[in-house]
Design a protein around this motif. Structure first.
Motif, PDB file in Angstrom:
ATOM      1  N   ASP A 121      -3.177  16.643  -3.209  1.00 39.41           N
ATOM      2  CA  ASP A 121      -2.725  15.108  -3.000  1.00 39.41           C
ATOM      3  C   ASP A 121      -1.262  14.488  -2.629  1.00 39.41           C
ATOM      4  O   ASP A 121      -1.311  13.398  -2.824  1.00 39.41           O
ATOM      5  N   VAL A 122      -0.108  15.693  -3.353  1.00 35.45           N
ATOM      6  CA  VAL A 122       1.281  15.182  -3.314  1.00 35.45           C
ATOM      7  C   VAL A 122       1.643  15.817  -1.623  1.00 35.45           C
ATOM      8  O   VAL A 122       2.801  15.470  -1.474  1.00 35.45           O
ATOM      9  N   GLY A 123       0.335  16.442  -1.278  1.00 30.55           N
ATOM     10  CA  GLY A 123       1.440  16.889   0.556  1.00 30.55           C
ATOM     11  C   GLY A 123       1.538  18.461  -0.318  1.00 30.55           C
ATOM     12  O   GLY A 123       2.356  18.788   0.639  1.00 30.55           O
ATOM     13  N   GLY A 124       1.898  19.429  -0.617  1.00 25.01           N
ATOM     14  CA  GLY A 124       2.404  20.484  -0.840  1.00 25.01           C
ATOM     15  C   GLY A 124       1.693  21.299  -2.485  1.00 25.01           C
ATOM     16  O   GLY A 124       1.491  21.300  -2.738  1.00 25.01           O
ATOM     17  N   THR A 125       2.733  22.000  -2.517  1.00 22.68           N
ATOM     18  CA  THR A 125       2.894  23.008  -3.562  1.00 22.68           C
ATOM     19  C   THR A 125       4.470  22.165  -4.688  1.00 22.68           C
ATOM     20  O   THR A 125       5.850  21.943  -4.260  1.00 22.68           O
ATOM     21  N   ILE A 126       4.164  22.085  -5.612  1.00 24.08           N
ATOM     22  CA  ILE A 126       4.649  22.166  -7.154  1.00 24.08           C
ATOM     23  C   ILE A 126       5.891  23.448  -7.130  1.00 24.08           C
ATOM     24  O   ILE A 126       5.199  24.204  -7.416  1.00 24.08           O
ATOM     25  N   LEU A 151       1.961  11.164 -10.356  1.00 24.97           N
ATOM     26  CA  LEU A 151       0.974  12.800 -10.473  1.00 24.97           C
ATOM     27  C   LEU A 151       2.414  13.599 -10.786  1.00 24.97           C
ATOM     28  O   LEU A 151       1.898  14.796 -11.625  1.00 24.97           O
ATOM     29  N   LYS A 152       3.042  13.765 -10.185  1.00 29.48           N
ATOM     30  CA  LYS A 152       3.531  14.639 -10.073  1.00 29.48           C
ATOM     31  C   LYS A 152       4.740  15.009 -11.522  1.00 29.48           C
ATOM     32  O   LYS A 152       5.116  15.910 -12.039  1.00 29.48           O
ATOM     33  N   GLY A 210       1.188  -1.326   0.313  1.00 30.73           N
ATOM     34  CA  GLY A 210       0.176   0.272   0.333  1.00 30.73           C
ATOM     35  C   GLY A 210       0.857   1.324  -0.046  1.00 30.73           C
ATOM     36  O   GLY A 210       0.787   2.255  -1.126  1.00 30.73           O
ATOM     37  N   ARG A 211       1.576   1.379   0.944  1.00 33.74           N
ATOM     38  CA  ARG A 211       2.900   2.435   0.931  1.00 33.74           C
ATOM     39  C   ARG A 211       3.451   2.366  -0.687  1.00 33.74           C
ATOM     40  O   ARG A 211       3.955   3.560  -0.790  1.00 33.74           O
ATOM     41  N   GLY A 212       4.112   1.745  -1.423  1.00 34.25           N
ATOM     42  CA  GLY A 212       4.420   1.264  -2.483  1.00 34.25           C
ATOM     43  C   GLY A 212       3.713   1.520  -3.404  1.00 34.25           C
ATOM     44  O   GLY A 212       3.748   2.813  -4.317  1.00 34.25           O
ATOM     45  N   SER A 213       2.468   1.321  -3.561  1.00 31.75           N
ATOM     46  CA  SER A 213       1.530   1.934  -3.943  1.00 31.75           C
ATOM     47  C   SER A 213       1.145   3.925  -4.332  1.00 31.75           C
ATOM     48  O   SER A 213       0.814   4.302  -5.305  1.00 31.75           O
ATOM     49  N   ASN A 214       0.840   4.127  -2.945  1.00 31.90           N
ATOM     50  CA  ASN A 214       0.786   5.910  -3.173  1.00 31.90           C
ATOM     51  C   ASN A 214       1.885   6.313  -3.349  1.00 31.90           C
ATOM     52  O   ASN A 214       1.676   7.887  -4.227  1.00 31.90           O
ATOM     53  N   ALA A 215       3.380   5.988  -3.302  1.00 31.45           N
ATOM     54  CA  ALA A 215       4.243   6.610  -3.787  1.00 31.45           C
ATOM     55  C   ALA A 215       4.138   6.613  -5.305  1.00 31.45           C
ATOM     56  O   ALA A 215       4.364   7.447  -5.445  1.00 31.45           O
TER      57      ALA A 215
END
Length: 136
Positions: free
Chosen positions: A126-131, A50-51, A39-44
């Motif tokens: 969705d990625v936890g911040g700003t790109i 997405l990035k 699950g962690r790998g899938s989320n990463a």
């Protein structure tokens, strides 16, 4: 006191059941750890994909609009979601270039509307911040 066949058998009643329960408990812990790791790998993987898609969308926007996007907010559509990209530009002045084989530097006159440092920031919850892409 001597041990007979029946007393040895009687003292081992339930041992196999207890061993089976302990084995199932250990197997359950291993399976849950594996599920957590997958699950962690899938989320990463999702976050990295997405990035990459947002960076590609920013590149496409910059290719299409160029420096005319400076100082604007541009909508980017990635995976059916709309993200707002804030484009800021800083003009360069006194641009000089040196060319191999020539001595010294040769001044190059470039309009400040063309020689600019472009910075794009996109807020992506969705990625936890700003790109942020470009110079900071």
């Amino acid at each position: 006191m001597s041990l007979t066949k029946s007393s040895i058998k009687h003292s081992q009643i339930g041992d196999v059941l207890l061993e089976a329960v302990v084995g199932m408990l250990i197997a359950g812990i291993v399976v849950m750890g594996t599920i957590y790791a997958v699950g962690r790998g899938s989320n990463a993987q999702y976050v990295n994909n997405l990035k990459g898609q947002i960076v590609d969308a920013v590149r496409g926007m910059l290719i299409a609009q160029g420096v005319s996007a400076c100082g604007t907010n541009v909508s980017l559509i990635v995976n059916s979601k709309v993200y707002t990209a804030v484009v800021s530009c800083t003009p360069y002045t006194n641009v000089t270039a040196s060319f191999p084989g020539l001595s010294g530097t040769t001044p190059v006159t470039v309009p400040t509307t063309q020689a600019q440092s472009i910075s794009v920031s996109v807020s992506v919850p969705d990625v936890g911040g700003t790109i942020v892409i470009g110079d900071n």
